[in-house]
Design a protein around this motif. Structure first.
Motif, mmCIF file in Angstrom:
data_model
loop_
_atom_site.group_PDB
_atom_site.id
_atom_site.type_symbol
_atom_site.label_atom_id
_atom_site.label_comp_id
_atom_site.label_asym_id
_atom_site.label_seq_id
_atom_site.Cartn_x
_atom_site.Cartn_y
_atom_site.Cartn_z
ATOM 1 N N CYS A 63 5.151 66.728 -0.292
ATOM 2 C CA CYS A 63 3.871 66.184 -0.743
ATOM 3 C C CYS A 63 3.537 64.903 0.016
ATOM 4 O O CYS A 63 4.416 64.088 0.307
ATOM 5 N N PHE A 64 2.237 64.736 0.322
ATOM 6 C CA PHE A 64 1.799 63.569 1.093
ATOM 7 C C PHE A 64 0.315 63.369 0.822
ATOM 8 O O PHE A 64 -0.504 64.224 1.172
ATOM 9 N N GLY A 65 -0.049 62.245 0.183
ATOM 10 C CA GLY A 65 -1.428 62.021 -0.199
ATOM 11 C C GLY A 65 -1.707 62.585 -1.585
ATOM 12 O O GLY A 65 -0.845 63.222 -2.204
ATOM 13 N N VAL A 66 -2.919 62.340 -2.082
ATOM 14 C CA VAL A 66 -3.291 62.799 -3.427
ATOM 15 C C VAL A 66 -4.689 63.410 -3.420
ATOM 16 O O VAL A 66 -5.540 63.062 -2.599
ATOM 17 N N TYR A 67 -4.892 64.326 -4.343
ATOM 18 C CA TYR A 67 -6.216 64.875 -4.584
ATOM 19 C C TYR A 67 -7.004 63.944 -5.492
ATOM 20 O O TYR A 67 -6.435 63.095 -6.194
ATOM 21 N N ALA A 68 -8.321 64.122 -5.512
ATOM 22 C CA ALA A 68 -9.169 63.367 -6.437
ATOM 23 C C ALA A 68 -10.406 64.185 -6.763
ATOM 24 O O ALA A 68 -10.856 65.017 -5.967
ATOM 25 N N GLU A 69 -10.950 63.927 -7.942
ATOM 26 C CA GLU A 69 -12.215 64.512 -8.363
ATOM 27 C C GLU A 69 -13.247 63.399 -8.507
ATOM 28 O O GLU A 69 -12.912 62.258 -8.845
ATOM 29 N N VAL A 70 -14.499 63.727 -8.224
ATOM 30 C CA VAL A 70 -15.573 62.746 -8.297
ATOM 31 C C VAL A 70 -16.070 62.632 -9.738
ATOM 32 O O VAL A 70 -16.400 63.627 -10.373
ATOM 33 N N ARG A 71 -16.119 61.422 -10.218
ATOM 34 C CA ARG A 71 -16.657 61.156 -11.568
ATOM 35 C C ARG A 71 -18.053 60.524 -11.492
ATOM 36 O O ARG A 71 -18.890 60.793 -12.336
#
Length: 253
Positions: free
Chosen positions: A230-238
């Protein structure tokens, strides 16, 4: 904290281009992987890991709807793709994804490059995106990996939506999971870690394989159930908005 790099590609698998600003809506980066290439006979979406030469292709979309394609040998086309009326359901990482087959000069040019018949298609939003709509890396994480392999690592290898500069230690982004991060006018909810595959060992400019980034990561980073580091992260827009490079991301999320 500030944004060092923002990027995406309108055509899946082609070069991940750095941009001066990026618009994010509730689905992610606007225009990101709007198009894909499909093997119509096999009902599959082409993936970079199987067709690394795609990273040598520069694709750009215009506000008027045109899509331009440039190859490293100088050949190029620019036209507005038109719908053929054909929709096929392709397999994308085991997920059925309906795509609309398009007409135009793009398919012929890219078929010649790949040495096989392919068609340009329009994908639904996030239809050909593996995880969440936004991917984030930090400068510290990239530099730490570069120190381990003995050379600077091009962030384009990881095709992240945003690269953020922070004074925190490498992999601090993984501690942000479940929290909100404000970047300029945008608020992002940080999700889980991003599993990595052999795509990161493909040169983002030449399409050549040959680094040991994946092996290096696998040697010291957490692995998922499939054995991927794993490297980095996901994100969702709020909260949607437009992020400019060097926009501040104030404070720890």
């Amino acid at each position: 904290m500030r944004v060092l790099r923002a990027g995406f590609s309108p055509l899946k698998g082609t070069r991940h281009l750095a941009v001066r600003s990026i618009a994010l809506d509730m689905q992610g980066a606007v225009g990101d992987r709007t198009y894909c290439l499909v093997d119509v006979a096999g009902a599959t979406v082409l993936r970079t890991v199987q067709h690394p030469v795609l990273t040598t292709v520069v694709a750009a979309a215009t506000d008027s709807g045109a899509l331009s394609i440039s190859l490293p040998d100088g050949r190029a086309v620019s036209a507005t793709p038109t719908a053929t009326g054909e929709t096929i359901t392709c397999d994308y990482w085991g997920r059925p994804t309906p795509v609309d087959v398009l007409d135009g000069p793009h398919g012929a040019l890219l078929s010649d490059l790949l040495g096989k018949p392919v068609a340009l298609a329009r994908a639904p939003r996030r239809g050909v995106i593996y995880g969440a709509g936004v991917a984030i890396l930090t400068r510290a994480s990239l530099e730490e990996l570069g120190a381990r392999v003995g050379t600077a690592v091009d962030p384009a290898r990881f095709r992240s939506t945003l690269v953020i500069d922070t004074d925190e230690a490498p992999f601090a982004e993984e501690s942000w999971t479940g929290r909100d991060l404000t970047v300029g006018p945008v608020t992002l909810r940080i999700g889980g870690a991003i599993p990595r595959c052999a795509v990161i060992d493909i040169d983002p400019l030449t399409g050549e394989r040959g680094t040991r980034l994946l092996r290096t990561l696998a040697g010291y980073r957490p692995l998922n159930d499939a054995g991927e580091p794993c490297f980095g992260v996901y994100a969702e827009v709020r909260t949607p908005g437009v992020i400019a490079v060097s926009d501040p991301a104030p404070g720890q999320p």
